[in-house]
Enzyme design. Sequence first.
Site, short mmCIF file in Angstrom:
data_model
loop_
_atom_site.label_atom_id
_atom_site.label_comp_id
_atom_site.label_asym_id
_atom_site.label_seq_id
_atom_site.Cartn_x
_atom_site.Cartn_y
_atom_site.Cartn_z
N SER A 106 0.83 -1.21 0.00
CA SER A 106 0.00 0.00 0.00
C SER A 106 0.86 1.26 0.00
CB SER A 106 -0.98 -0.02 1.18
OG SER A 106 -1.85 -1.11 1.07
N ASP A 250 -2.36 5.95 -4.14
CA ASP A 250 -1.25 5.22 -3.54
C ASP A 250 -0.81 4.12 -4.50
OD1 ASP A 250 -3.51 3.64 -3.22
OD2 ASP A 250 -2.95 2.93 -1.22
N ASP A 252 -1.11 0.94 -4.84
CA ASP A 252 -2.03 -0.12 -5.29
C ASP A 252 -3.41 0.40 -5.66
OD1 ASP A 252 -2.56 0.34 -2.53
OD2 ASP A 252 -3.53 -1.62 -2.34
N ASP A 254 -5.99 2.02 -4.20
CA ASP A 254 -7.26 1.92 -3.47
C ASP A 254 -7.51 3.15 -2.60
OD1 ASP A 254 -5.44 1.44 -1.43
OD2 ASP A 254 -6.26 -0.51 -0.85
#
Length: 462
Positions: A106, A250, A252, A254
């Site tokens: 993340s 970010d 990834d 999400d």
Amino acid sequence: MTLIKSISGIRGTIGGRVGDNLTPLDVVKFSAAYGQWIKTQRNKDNYKVVVGRDARISGKMVQSLVMQTLSGMGIHVVDLELSTTPTVEMAVTLEHADGGIILTASHNPKQWNALKLLNKHGEFLNAEEGEQILKFVEEENFEFSEVDDLGKITYHNAYIDLHIEEVLKLDLVEVERIKDAKFKVVVDAVNSTGGISIPPLLDMLGVEVVKLYCEPNGNFPHNPEPLAKHLTELSQKVKDEQADFGIAVDPDVDRLALVDEKGNMFGEEYTLVSIADYVLSRKKGSTVSNLSSSRALRDVTQKHGCTYHASAVGEVNVVAKMKEVNAVIGGEGNGGVIYPELHYGRDSLVGVALFLSLLEEKQMKVSELRQTYTSYFMAKEKIELTPTLDVDSLLNQIQEKYKGEDMTTIDGVKIDFEHNWVHLRKSNTEPIVRIYTEAKSQEEADALAQRFIFELKELTNS
């Protein structure tokens, strides 16, 4: 250097000693434990798991270890290669797979990586399921397949495109009106997979895109957490380009943060608030966020005559509450938007599309839109734990002291005062007590946090 095993997966820093860091042996053991868990869920001949990763430097190495371990257990793998967390989540259901693994740490810096684990619904595992996998890791009683029964690995590179198609099909995404609006947007994808997902989505919506760090090479040009102090270049670029706003995600993809046309942060908490405002204007229903998210979502929900609900911290808890109350929109205050009509996971792609639909409908600048919502300010502090500190006793004493106040105890202790709130909870991932506060001014939020730090220390010393 760190290795953290928890019910939500395993994460740590690359390199170092086995058991102390995220080494290849740790990756293999955790992958095998997950594979073993998958086989306990359903008795069948063929098992399938979807695997994707963000662009961090260690990703290819870690993904190879994960996929080959699953193959060694006789589990077929759908390899998405570079992808996003919400894309992998959607691919699990579209593939009718038994689960999924996302390789991403993340917002953590580049030396970190992690295995995030999904069930057959493309959703994060709950506490009980996570505990089962930790038990398998501890026992190390793995059973691998014989040579004729190894799992096959199949590469599938179209899922980001499929994800975008599903977003554009949504009734509340006003594709043609967005195209007519001729928006111009700057995108900071921190050189990860936001660079291969957000710009293509914007292209399909007729938005002019100015790319900033959209090359998915894993060399993060700044701290990858999308906070104001890390997004100064994005803010400047928005002003220089005279763009309508800026987008930051970010690694990834999400978490969605927005910058207004003046280069000011829209506020991560207000990503969900504004999108909920739009969704509720078209479709009445409940909303959900976690206990540490802004009161602003409750305000906007009540404005539409609907009901707000709070869950324990953690995406899996938000999703569970959303299902329980049949929420039409929900998420977390860190910029995580969950729109169940698409899927039950935080998703920056659907967040971007719904925000553009809202902006087109309102016919106002992003800075003007932000002024339509009540301003709240947050403080986030922490207290380091010592081996002798009894956190549960401390929180029980706080609960007793404030028993006359509006209080929630499903995740630590949250006290809702008339004009502000404080949330005290033990971290699941670090040896700390987190202290979150919110008020109508930053000074008041900071003062409330310091007050409870003082009270906790007093109780510790008493």
